[in-house]
Scaffold this active site. Structure first.
Site, PDB file in Angstrom:
ATOM      1  N   CYS A  89      40.581 -18.546   6.427  1.00 47.16           N
ATOM      2  CA  CYS A  89      40.526 -18.827   7.861  1.00 47.16           C
ATOM      3  C   CYS A  89      41.857 -18.748   8.603  1.00 47.16           C
ATOM      4  CB  CYS A  89      39.954 -20.230   8.091  1.00 47.16           C
ATOM      5  SG  CYS A  89      38.661 -20.706   6.957  1.00 47.16           S
ATOM      6  N   CYS A  92      43.137 -15.781  10.941  1.00 49.60           N
ATOM      7  CA  CYS A  92      42.607 -15.581  12.296  1.00 49.60           C
ATOM      8  C   CYS A  92      42.800 -16.798  13.194  1.00 49.60           C
ATOM      9  CB  CYS A  92      41.116 -15.263  12.233  1.00 49.60           C
ATOM     10  SG  CYS A  92      40.767 -13.598  11.685  1.00 49.60           S
ATOM     11  N   HIS A  93      42.681 -17.984  12.612  1.00 51.18           N
ATOM     12  CA  HIS A  93      42.684 -19.191  13.434  1.00 51.18           C
ATOM     13  C   HIS A  93      44.010 -19.934  13.419  1.00 51.18           C
ATOM     14  CE1 HIS A  93      38.335 -18.845  13.995  1.00 51.18           C
ATOM     15  NE2 HIS A  93      38.270 -18.521  12.724  1.00 51.18           N
ATOM     16  N   HIS A 115      41.829  -2.635  16.789  1.00 50.96           N
ATOM     17  CA  HIS A 115      42.452  -2.817  15.477  1.00 50.96           C
ATOM     18  C   HIS A 115      42.824  -1.437  14.946  1.00 50.96           C
ATOM     19  CE1 HIS A 115      42.915  -3.698  11.180  1.00 50.96           C
ATOM     20  NE2 HIS A 115      43.209  -4.925  11.565  1.00 50.96           N
ATOM     21  N   HIS A 150      49.185  -7.625  17.299  1.00 50.75           N
ATOM     22  CA  HIS A 150      48.727  -7.554  15.916  1.00 50.75           C
ATOM     23  C   HIS A 150      49.335  -6.344  15.202  1.00 50.75           C
ATOM     24  CE1 HIS A 150      46.304  -8.831  12.589  1.00 50.75           C
ATOM     25  NE2 HIS A 150      45.695  -7.659  12.497  1.00 50.75           N
ATOM     26  N   MET A 152      32.615 -12.697  12.830  1.00 44.98           N
ATOM     27  CA  MET A 152      32.819 -13.697  11.794  1.00 44.98           C
ATOM     28  C   MET A 152      32.027 -13.335  10.536  1.00 44.98           C
ATOM     29  SD  MET A 152      33.013 -17.395  11.193  1.00 44.98           S
ATOM     30  CE  MET A 152      32.155 -18.292   9.894  1.00 44.98           C
TER      31      MET A 152
END
Length: 591
Positions: A92, A95-96, A423, A372, A133
């Protein structure tokens, strides 16, 4: 008073990069730690829940208070907490964020998660969402019990992770073969510039494969969930970076290519590169970290770390302090002694001058959140590639934009709106018959490729605009790739919900922009990432299986003719094969 409809949507643990990757994907399909390797063969499929409340404002506030109070009663044993903390890091944090403040995925701070409650959170973790997700439970990566554990964990206050001073980095530093003892010429007869280094992601290793014979030359330890590899200026050395912050230096001139130095400079990392400017070739290396939020400068030949620069700073747009601005992609300029360092949460591009590395100068360019991955635009002489342009393009994926960095003038040249969650990996470059030189990106959240014009002098009407979109048969594209010698742009779909498309790739005609062919690469896993051999006649595709799957289903690489699209070879038994990097193409930035 009439009741009103209040929705509480949440998207947990969104998969982004990779991989990149590394992959540039945020999570892993399989964990590398013993605590989370249990995979059940039969799981109860929990129905997807849309959390919707019909209530008056007073009732809604009361319900939220009740849920928060219930979450205050959540308690985990020390063993459960440590297990959940490890799962969160594995799945996780990419991303978070380690502190759960969100980036590619939304904030998972308790003030947001408590409103949903354990049952609804567990359902989302188990089934995933259509917006990207992963379905951790359905995949068999997490058991039903583990999804419930994570649903409880994210309602608790996040623990503060430790820092890492230089002294700890020095303790992990090891020179296996000193530079003076390394060979002065290759100790084998192979074309080492046609080696392809394949990341075996969940095995924590890389496979070095001879691009001519398709033989696996060696398999080398490289750190947990290796994200990317980069080549030295000469191509002789391979620099690996794992998600665990371990850096490796592999010498391709050894009789059997292997590690000659290694260290660990953080707990979570994504990027590595070296100094490429004339006179500084591979003198220094740089590693960008997610936690602690800093970058580290190292000796390029021994990996001795010697300079740490924190990225904790203020967001460019609201000027609010952010405690966790993570370093995403890093690229080295060939035109000056400079690294382009992309700081995700604050939305800044840092131009780092390494000519005096103990006293580096940093020029901060206000760009866009959340930066990114990205790559250089190419310089062309007609349709012939002649090197790099001064323009670097990087995705601000949660703002659905691509930032154009002019490294010659040290400014932001443009910010281009594109699709949902671009992306690009490093992107793809070619010359289109109408738009001239273009650079392309795919998207995690949309089913099309965006083409951006990159020739302000020869094609000013198209420069820094989205000039075309190529519709794809599915969303969930993670990587795109092309080569000057191939007529095609190749795309994958590992993040789509369609299992058949997860195993498929498509070839797009670069002139007509039509999808000419799509096909399944294997009958298991996910087809992901592309790389060409040295002369661009072959394109290699990974099949990302599961590390504990039966033999033959863990992963492989499939090789295709880059013009006829016919299968050339299969290289089996490569557990969780993902990103691949040809030495010649990577050292020359051919993509």
């Amino acid at each position: 008073m009439h009741g009103r409809r209040i929705a509480f949507p949440v998207m947990l643990l969104v998969l982004a990069a990779l991989l990149g990757i590394g992959l540039s994907a945020c999570g892993n399909q399989q964990a590398a730690t013993p605590e989370v390797k249990e995979v059940v063969k039969t799981v109860e499929v929990v129905k997807t829940v849309v959390v919707t409340v019909e209530a008056t404002p007073e009732a809604t506030e009361a319900a939220a208070t009740q849920e928060a109070a219930a979450s205050d009663e959540i308690s985990l044993t020390d063993e459960e907490f440590e297990k959940a903390k490890q799962i969160y890091f594995d799945r996780c944090a990419g991303c978070h964020g380690v502190l759960r403040k969100g980036a590619t995925g939304p904030s998972l701070e308790p003030e947001n998660t408590r409103r949903l409650g354990t049952t609804n959170l567990a359902t989302i973790i188990f089934n995933g969402t259509a917006r990207g997700m992963p379905d951790w439970g359905k995949q068999g990566v997490l058991t039903k019990e583990e999804t419930e554990l994570m649903a409880k964990y994210v309602q608790l206050d996040p623990p503060m992770p430790p820092e890492m001073p230089l002294s700890m980095m020095k303790e992990a530093w090891e020179v296996i073969i000193p530079p003076e003892e390394r060979p002065t010429e290759p100790q084998h007869d192979r074309d080492w510039q046609n080696f392809i280094v394949v990341i075996l992601r969940d095995a924590g290793k890389v496979a070095i494969i001879d691009g001519d014979t398709k033989e696996v030359v060696n398999i080398v330890e490289s750190g947990y969930a290796t994200h990317i590899v980069r080549m030295s200026k000469s191509g002789r050395y391979v620099y690996t970076i794992g998600r665990d912050g371990k850096v490796g230096l592999i010498d391709l001139w050894l009789e059997k290519p292997d590690l000659v130095a290694k260290t660990k400079v953080c707990y979570d990392a994504r990027s590595v590169d070296t100094s490429k400017y004339e006179g500084y070739e591979d003198k220094y290396a740089i590693v960008g970290c997610y936690w602690p939020p800093h970058f580290v400068i190292l000796d390029g030949q021994t990996l001795e770390p010697f300079k740490i620069v924190s990225t904790r700073s203020y967001t460019y747009d609201t000027e609010e302090y952010h405690p966790e601005p993570r370093v995403a992609s890093i690229v080295a300029s060939h035109a000056r002694p400079q690294w382009v360092v992309n700081v995700k949460e604050t939305g800044q591009v840092w131009l780092v001058d390494y000519s005096d590395p103990n006293n580096p100068t940093v020029k901060m360019l206000e760009a866009e959140r959340f930066l990114h991955d990205g790559g250089w635009a190419m310089a062309w002489n007609g349709t012939e590639r002649v090197g790099l342009s001064p323009y670097f393009l990087v995705a601000a994926n949660m703002r659905n934009k691509v930032v154009v960095v002019n490294t010659a003038d040290e400014k932001i040249e443009a910010i281009v709106p594109v699709g949902t969650k671009p992306h690009p990996g490093r992107g793809a470059n070619w010359v289109h018959p109408e738009y001239g030189p273009v650079w392309a990106t795919g998207h995690l959240g949309d089913n099309f490729i965006s083409l951006i014009g990159v020739d302000p002098e020869g094609h000013p009407d198209y420069a820094w605009k989205e000039v075309a979109r190529v519709e794809l048969p599915a969303a969930g594209n993670l990587f795109i790739k092309t080569h000057p010698n191939s007529p095609y742009l190749f795309v994958d779909f590992p993040l789509t919900n369609d299992e058949k498309m997860q195993r498929s790739v498509c070839a797009i005609n670069k002139e007509t922009l039509e999808v000419e062919k799509c096909w399944e690469v294997a009958d298991y896993g996910r087809a992901v990432h592309f790389e060409f051999n040295k002369d661009g006649t072959e394109v290699w595709v990974s099949v990302w299986g599961k590390i504990d799957a039966p033999e033959g289903k863990q992963g492989e690489v499939v090789v295709y003719d880059a013009t006829t699209l016919e299968e050339v070879a299969r290289i089996p038994n490569l557990p969780t094969a993902t990103g691949k990097f040809n030495v010649y193409n990577t050292m020359n930035d051919i993509y």
